[in-house]
Scaffold this active site. Structure first.
Site, PDB file in Angstrom:
ATOM      1  N   TYR A 149      -2.339  88.226  -7.753  1.00 39.29           N
ATOM      2  CA  TYR A 149      -3.491  88.102  -8.432  1.00 39.29           C
ATOM      3  C   TYR A 149      -3.528  87.178  -9.426  1.00 39.29           C
ATOM      4  O   TYR A 149      -4.602  86.170  -9.738  1.00 39.29           O
ATOM      5  CB  TYR A 149      -3.800  89.499  -8.951  1.00 39.29           C
ATOM      6  CG  TYR A 149      -5.317  89.644  -9.823  1.00 39.29           C
ATOM      7  CD1 TYR A 149      -6.330  89.970  -9.481  1.00 39.29           C
ATOM      8  CD2 TYR A 149      -5.068  89.237 -11.232  1.00 39.29           C
ATOM      9  CE1 TYR A 149      -7.540  89.926 -10.264  1.00 39.29           C
ATOM     10  CE2 TYR A 149      -6.163  89.354 -11.923  1.00 39.29           C
ATOM     11  CZ  TYR A 149      -7.403  89.679 -11.527  1.00 39.29           C
ATOM     12  OH  TYR A 149      -8.524  89.737 -12.160  1.00 39.29           O
ATOM     13  N   TRP A 172     -14.509  84.152  -3.149  1.00 34.05           N
ATOM     14  CA  TRP A 172     -13.598  84.508  -4.125  1.00 34.05           C
ATOM     15  C   TRP A 172     -13.434  85.946  -4.119  1.00 34.05           C
ATOM     16  O   TRP A 172     -12.205  86.376  -4.093  1.00 34.05           O
ATOM     17  CB  TRP A 172     -13.872  84.020  -5.454  1.00 34.05           C
ATOM     18  CG  TRP A 172     -12.890  84.332  -6.625  1.00 34.05           C
ATOM     19  CD1 TRP A 172     -13.053  85.377  -7.443  1.00 34.05           C
ATOM     20  CD2 TRP A 172     -11.684  83.675  -6.873  1.00 34.05           C
ATOM     21  NE1 TRP A 172     -11.889  85.312  -8.122  1.00 34.05           N
ATOM     22  CE2 TRP A 172     -10.994  84.443  -7.848  1.00 34.05           C
ATOM     23  CE3 TRP A 172     -11.014  82.569  -6.264  1.00 34.05           C
ATOM     24  CZ2 TRP A 172      -9.805  84.177  -8.534  1.00 34.05           C
ATOM     25  CZ3 TRP A 172      -9.728  82.312  -6.832  1.00 34.05           C
ATOM     26  CH2 TRP A 172      -9.061  83.059  -7.972  1.00 34.05           C
ATOM     27  N   HIS A 224      -5.357  83.324 -10.098  1.00 30.71           N
ATOM     28  CA  HIS A 224      -6.248  83.019 -11.396  1.00 30.71           C
ATOM     29  C   HIS A 224      -5.557  81.823 -12.032  1.00 30.71           C
ATOM     30  O   HIS A 224      -6.254  81.070 -12.880  1.00 30.71           O
ATOM     31  CB  HIS A 224      -6.623  84.269 -12.257  1.00 30.71           C
ATOM     32  CG  HIS A 224      -7.522  85.120 -11.709  1.00 30.71           C
ATOM     33  ND1 HIS A 224      -7.145  86.037 -10.839  1.00 30.71           N
ATOM     34  CD2 HIS A 224      -8.816  85.254 -12.044  1.00 30.71           C
ATOM     35  CE1 HIS A 224      -8.315  86.484 -10.712  1.00 30.71           C
ATOM     36  NE2 HIS A 224      -9.393  86.150 -11.501  1.00 30.71           N
TER      37      HIS A 224
END
Length: 88
Positions: A20, A75, A24
């Site tokens: 994750y 996304w 990002h």
């Protein structure tokens, strides 16, 4: 001037925080561009168990417009691999 703000608490799937975070760290440029166009800023914090997202936009209409971006839909589908969702 008053900004529109929203906060969310998210929970990564077990063992998925690193992926994750990497996603990002390598945020899609077209996603960032869409946020810029809608004047949305966002920050995400991690407490070792949960993610806390804080977002701000000039108005609620700007925030809602940002949510309509087709790139954001892709996304969100990508993030579902890493986050617990209501659909899981």
């Amino acid at each position: 001037m008053r900004m529109y703000t929203i906060s969310l608490k998210l929970k990564p799937k077990s063992g998925c925080y690193a992926a994750y975070k990497q996603a990002h760290d390598e945020l899609w440029p077209e996603l960032a561009e869409g946020m810029t166009q809608c004047q949305v800023s966002m920050s995400i914090g991690w407490d070792g168990e949960s993610l806390f997202l804080f977002a701000a936009a000039p108005t609620e209409a700007d925030w809602l417009r940002s949510r309509q971006d087709p790139v954001l839909q892709r996304w969100n589908a990508y993030m579902a691999d890493f986050l617990e969702t209501d659909d899981a």
